[in-house]
Design an enzyme around this catalytic site. Structure first.
Site, PDB file in Angstrom:
ATOM      1  N   ARG A 171      -3.830  16.050   4.540  1.00 13.84           N
ATOM      2  CA  ARG A 171      -3.651  15.442   5.857  1.00 13.84           C
ATOM      3  C   ARG A 171      -3.133  14.024   5.644  1.00 13.84           C
ATOM      4  NH1 ARG A 171      -7.853  11.963   6.923  1.00 13.84           N
ATOM      5  NH2 ARG A 171      -9.596  12.053   5.475  1.00 13.84           N
ATOM      6  N   ARG A 175      -2.153   7.991  13.953  1.00 19.93           N
ATOM      7  CA  ARG A 175      -2.913   7.474  15.100  1.00 19.93           C
ATOM      8  C   ARG A 175      -1.953   7.087  16.220  1.00 19.93           C
ATOM      9  NH1 ARG A 175      -6.533   3.229  11.797  1.00 19.93           N
ATOM     10  NH2 ARG A 175      -7.698   4.701  10.508  1.00 19.93           N
ATOM     11  N   ARG A 251      -3.327  10.562 -14.223  1.00 15.48           N
ATOM     12  CA  ARG A 251      -2.321   9.521 -14.131  1.00 15.48           C
ATOM     13  C   ARG A 251      -3.020   8.206 -14.451  1.00 15.48           C
ATOM     14  NH1 ARG A 251       2.918  10.099 -14.319  1.00 15.48           N
ATOM     15  NH2 ARG A 251       3.365   8.488 -12.769  1.00 15.48           N
ATOM     16  N   ARG A 282       2.732  -0.893  -5.702  1.00 13.65           N
ATOM     17  CA  ARG A 282       2.235  -1.878  -4.729  1.00 13.65           C
ATOM     18  C   ARG A 282       1.970  -3.210  -5.404  1.00 13.65           C
ATOM     19  NH1 ARG A 282      -3.904   0.113  -3.056  1.00 13.65           N
ATOM     20  NH2 ARG A 282      -4.789   0.209  -5.145  1.00 13.65           N
ATOM     21  N   GLU A 302       1.299  -3.031  -9.531  1.00  9.53           N
ATOM     22  CA  GLU A 302       0.734  -1.795 -10.057  1.00  9.53           C
ATOM     23  C   GLU A 302       1.848  -0.784 -10.332  1.00  9.53           C
ATOM     24  OE1 GLU A 302      -2.441  -0.164  -7.762  1.00  9.53           O
ATOM     25  OE2 GLU A 302      -3.460  -2.088  -7.516  1.00  9.53           O
ATOM     26  N   TYR A 350     -11.582  12.316  -7.780  1.00 10.39           N
ATOM     27  CA  TYR A 350     -11.389  10.977  -7.248  1.00 10.39           C
ATOM     28  C   TYR A 350     -12.536  10.679  -6.300  1.00 10.39           C
ATOM     29  CZ  TYR A 350      -9.592   6.880  -4.994  1.00 10.39           C
ATOM     30  OH  TYR A 350      -9.474   5.595  -4.512  1.00 10.39           O
ATOM     31  N   ASP A 352     -14.402   7.781  -3.807  1.00 11.86           N
ATOM     32  CA  ASP A 352     -14.552   6.470  -3.187  1.00 11.86           C
ATOM     33  C   ASP A 352     -15.878   5.877  -3.638  1.00 11.86           C
ATOM     34  OD1 ASP A 352     -12.159   6.346  -1.781  1.00 11.86           O
ATOM     35  OD2 ASP A 352     -12.972   7.454  -0.063  1.00 11.86           O
TER      36      ASP A 352
END
Length: 369
Positions: A171, A175, A251, A282, A302, A350, A352
């Site tokens: 996804r 918004r 990666r 970035r 980066e 991954y 958070d």
């Protein structure tokens, strides 16, 4: 009786939270760390009085009130809200994709106009996307995909979007409001003074040895594991089992940090570069994480790169091949007596930060801590 109740391999969030919970119950912990500092990837450096996120931007956000209260007992958080900007060949767009983005792209003003524009571009998408490109177009249409998704994603993963599996982009946040807050979570911020304060508080009372590579040899593993009743392992799961089912892929990220003689380089903490001509993904300007007014600034570029065993693993390559290999290691880990596996490397996922903390709290609870 062994000298320690727990040997904790790795001093990142999972290991540090587990150690903290164990020590609150009177357990003795030895923490060993391969690097020359504790804290894993949330470690911060002080450069010219600016707190620098050494291993990339770490913005704390969560909907988990238990975790939010837990970290706020450790230190005070500021009110930082993540509002990154995408730079496509000098054109700037707000992220996540919202009405500000759509207005800049197409000149639309109302949510209905934006929705109609996206719908017209989704018409060419396949019902069952077979790759990331098809999936992204189905979600956001062709304009957003071409300018803000395609090249950025290909730089991140080092291969064309048509060769990446569709599930990588399950996804994309869209918004239809003028809201640049990247995260929808109820709680968000950054520790005032950086994440080292949290790690130092969590590890207070533990014995710590830096520069110890647990997986360097069987002898080192035995030497440390025999010191404790149990081991908490947060390193790469394939290295623990000597790669017997093969090497899991990642990666990695290379950082180029520069001190600049300007007080404000880009006006935002995070700017993504979404064109293929720019080699980095970035630029982070660290002072903006804490609303800094110091003279000068520090930026980090980066670069996403191919990973080898000598490099730091960052993002797991969660394709079907690697998932199959990881499942074999996970089955082996489940059979291990006296070893707790946890964290992004040991679980090959991954995470958070809030999810890592929740996972460590749950693991400690299962241990009766």
């Amino acid at each position: 009786m062994k000298k320690y109740d727990y040997l904790i391999v790795g001093s990142g969030l999972f290991g540090a939270v587990f150690a903290h919970q164990a020590m609150k119950k009177g357990k003795k912990c030895l923490v060993i760390e391969k690097r020359n500092h504790v804290g894993g990837n949330i470690y911060c450096e002080n450069i010219n009085d600016i707190t620098v996120h050494k291993y990339g931007a770490h913005i704390f956000h969560t909907n988990d009130k238990r975790v939010w209260e837990y970290v706020n007992e450790l230190c005070e958080f500021n009110r930082y809200t993540n509002c990154p900007v995408a730079n496509y060949k000098g054109e700037l767009y707000n992220l996540p994709f919202n009405m500000n983005t759509f207005n800049k792209l197409w000149g639309v003003v109302t949510p209905q106009e934006a929705a109609d524009k996206i719908a017209s571009q989704q018409a060419c998408a396949k019902d069952e996307p077979s790759n990331l490109e098809e999936q992204a177009i189905k979600l956001v249409g062709t304009d957003i995909y071409e300018k803000l998704v395609k090249d950025y994603t290909e730089k991140q993963w080092g291969r064309p979007c048509k060769e990446l599996p569709a599930f990588i982009i399950k996804r994309l946040p869209v918004r239809f409001t003028y809201d640049n807050n990247y995260f929808n979570d109820a709680y968000q911020g950054i520790p005032i003074g950086g994440y080292n304060k949290i790690i130092d508080k969590l590890l207070e009372g533990a014995d710590i040895k830096l520069g110890v590579d647990f997986n360097e040899s069987d002898e080192i593993r035995r030497q440390y594991m025999q010191l404790a009743e149990k081991t908490v392992y947060t390193g790469t799961i394939d290295s623990f089992f000597d790669y017997k089912f093969g090497t899991l892929e990642y990666r990695t990220v290379k950082f180029e940090t520069e001190i600049l003689d300007t007080d404000n380089y880009q006006g935002v903490a995070v700017m993504n570069y979404t064109d293929k001509e720019t080699p980095y993904t970035r630029i982070i300007e660290h002072k903006h994480f804490e609303f800094g007014t110091q003279k000068g600034t520090v930026i980090s570029k980066e670069y996403s790169e191919a990973w080898t065993l000598e490099k730091e693993p960052y993002y797991p390559v969660n394709d079907s091949k690697n998932h199959e290999v990881y499942t074999k290691y996970a089955d082996e880990a489940a059979k291990m007596q006296g070893v707790v596996f946890g964290g992004r490397l040991a679980e090959y996922k991954y995470y958070d930060m809030d999810k890592v903390i929740a996972s460590a709290l749950d693991a400690a609870e299962r241990e009766g801590l």
